[in-house]
Design a protein around this motif. Structure first.
Motif, PDB file in Angstrom:
ATOM      1  N   GLY A   1      60.669  -0.140 -14.697  1.00 37.95           N
ATOM      2  CA  GLY A   1      61.272   1.180 -14.877  1.00 37.95           C
ATOM      3  C   GLY A   1      60.225   2.279 -14.865  1.00 37.95           C
ATOM      4  O   GLY A   1      60.414   3.331 -14.240  1.00 37.95           O
ATOM      5  N   LEU A   2      59.115   2.032 -15.553  1.00 38.97           N
ATOM      6  CA  LEU A   2      58.028   3.010 -15.570  1.00 38.97           C
ATOM      7  C   LEU A   2      57.427   3.179 -14.178  1.00 38.97           C
ATOM      8  O   LEU A   2      57.064   4.288 -13.773  1.00 38.97           O
ATOM      9  N   GLY A   3      57.346   2.090 -13.454  1.00 35.40           N
ATOM     10  CA  GLY A   3      56.824   2.167 -12.089  1.00 35.40           C
ATOM     11  C   GLY A   3      57.729   2.999 -11.191  1.00 35.40           C
ATOM     12  O   GLY A   3      57.252   3.798 -10.372  1.00 35.40           O
ATOM     13  N   GLY A   4      59.032   2.825 -11.358  1.00 31.38           N
ATOM     14  CA  GLY A   4      59.981   3.623 -10.585  1.00 31.38           C
ATOM     15  C   GLY A   4      59.884   5.099 -10.925  1.00 31.38           C
ATOM     16  O   GLY A   4      59.949   5.966 -10.040  1.00 31.38           O
ATOM     17  N   LEU A   5      59.716   5.385 -12.223  1.00 32.44           N
ATOM     18  CA  LEU A   5      59.576   6.775 -12.651  1.00 32.44           C
ATOM     19  C   LEU A   5      58.301   7.392 -12.083  1.00 32.44           C
ATOM     20  O   LEU A   5      58.303   8.549 -11.643  1.00 32.44           O
ATOM     21  N   ALA A   6      57.219   6.611 -12.080  1.00 32.02           N
ATOM     22  CA  ALA A   6      55.957   7.105 -11.525  1.00 32.02           C
ATOM     23  C   ALA A   6      56.110   7.429 -10.038  1.00 32.02           C
ATOM     24  O   ALA A   6      55.600   8.450  -9.548  1.00 32.02           O
ATOM     25  N   ALA A   7      56.823   6.577  -9.321  1.00 37.64           N
ATOM     26  CA  ALA A   7      57.037   6.808  -7.887  1.00 37.64           C
ATOM     27  C   ALA A   7      57.864   8.082  -7.664  1.00 37.64           C
ATOM     28  O   ALA A   7      57.601   8.858  -6.738  1.00 37.64           O
ATOM     29  N   LEU A   8      58.870   8.286  -8.516  1.00 39.60           N
ATOM     30  CA  LEU A   8      59.713   9.476  -8.400  1.00 39.60           C
ATOM     31  C   LEU A   8      58.904  10.747  -8.669  1.00 39.60           C
ATOM     32  O   LEU A   8      59.027  11.746  -7.951  1.00 39.60           O
ATOM     33  N   LEU A   9      58.065  10.704  -9.700  1.00 37.16           N
ATOM     34  CA  LEU A   9      57.221  11.852 -10.019  1.00 37.16           C
ATOM     35  C   LEU A   9      56.252  12.141  -8.876  1.00 37.16           C
ATOM     36  O   LEU A   9      56.005  13.309  -8.531  1.00 37.16           O
ATOM     37  N   ALA A  10      55.695  11.086  -8.275  1.00 37.20           N
ATOM     38  CA  ALA A  10      54.771  11.255  -7.151  1.00 37.20           C
ATOM     39  C   ALA A  10      55.484  11.871  -5.945  1.00 37.20           C
ATOM     40  O   ALA A  10      54.909  12.700  -5.223  1.00 37.20           O
ATOM     41  N   PHE A  11      56.750  11.484  -5.749  1.00 39.82           N
ATOM     42  CA  PHE A  11      57.535  12.051  -4.642  1.00 39.82           C
ATOM     43  C   PHE A  11      57.708  13.554  -4.804  1.00 39.82           C
ATOM     44  O   PHE A  11      57.504  14.323  -3.868  1.00 39.82           O
ATOM     45  N   PHE A  12      58.084  13.975  -6.019  1.00 35.64           N
ATOM     46  CA  PHE A  12      58.289  15.406  -6.255  1.00 35.64           C
ATOM     47  C   PHE A  12      56.967  16.173  -6.228  1.00 35.64           C
ATOM     48  O   PHE A  12      56.930  17.338  -5.828  1.00 35.64           O
TER      49      PHE A  12
END
Length: 264
Positions: free
Chosen positions: A7-18
């Protein structure tokens, strides 16, 4: 715990996208050269003479004043404008009953809020500079206007609230909630305001205008803020999101390692 790491990895990827998106916005604004109305029309005419009308397309950046012969009227403030967004939020109080972990029942009163009305409209307009005016079709643009109304209504009675030409029909709001008041907010892009526009100039419908880019990923921005302010905000947002993504990613790695080692 491995699911927490994922879950944290997915959140990190989302933050990197934005973060990348904000960085791309800043780059696009810096890369695109500001062009005045006369120069843009001249470029379109040259392309039309060479390869035919309807063939002109390019990234364009405009700066000037908003001009509109038939402007909208913002529904709550009454401001003449080419875009507005109106929001009404209801503050309420309600009684509740809940059971805790020990099975004991507890009652109390709590407050909350909910959006009960939102409306947005936009109209085509011209950006006028020292050389002339360029048509802008704002559909699909990220709009950034100014706040023209912020008001709190507590003294109301009857089935509706009247604010200028705007009427909010209260009706049965239900849920066992007691209304405390309504917050009325409105943002607009007024006629005569100084504006910055980044979009795509084209003449494929027989008229030159700036509109939403055909290619995905290219920004379409209409803002009361200056280019310098927008670039600074985009860069700052990109940096903050990049740092947050890195911190969350490190947290994901730490949780995954500790989980695999059986520590947590």
């Amino acid at each position: 715990m491995i699911f927490v790491a994922l879950g944290l990895g997915g959140l990190a990827a989302l933050l990197a996208f934005f973060a990348k998106k904000q960085g791309g916005k800043a780059y696009a604004m810096q890369l695109t050269e500001t062009v005045n109305a006369a120069e843009l029309a001249r470029q379109a005419d040259e392309i039309a003479k060479e390869i035919g009308a309807g063939s002109f397309t390019k990234a364009a950046e405009l700066k000037g004043e908003v001009e509109c012969a038939s402007p909208l009227t913002a529904e709550m403030s009454g401001a003449p404008c080419v875009w507005y967004r109106s929001v009404v939020t209801r503050d309420y109080e309600e009684s509740y009953t809940e059971r805790d972990a020990d099975g004991k029942t507890r009652t109390g009163t709590r407050r909350g809020s909910e959006q009960v009305s939102a409306n947005e409209r936009r109209a085509a307009f011209y950006v006028r500079d020292e050389s002339g005016a360029t048509l802008v079709e704002p559909e699909g643009a990220s709009m950034d206007g100014e706040r023209v109304l912020s008001r709190y209504e507590q003294n109301f009675s009857g089935p509706s609230i009247q604010v200028g030409a705007f009427r909010l029909n209260l009706g049965p709001l239900g849920g066992g909630r007691r209304t405390l008041g309504f917050k009325l907010e409105e943002w607009a892009l007024p006629v005569g305001a100084r504006v910055y526009v980044l979009g795509e100039a084209r003449d494929d419908e027989g008229r030159l205008r700036v509109a939403k880019p055909g290619a995905k990923g290219l920004p379409f921005i209409i803002s009361r803020r200056s280019e310098e302010e927008l670039v600074k905000a985009a860069k700052g947002g990109s940096l903050a999101l990049t740092i947050a993504a890195a911190v969350v990613a490190l947290g994901a790695v730490a949780v995954a390692v500790l989980s695999l080692l059986g520590v947590i």
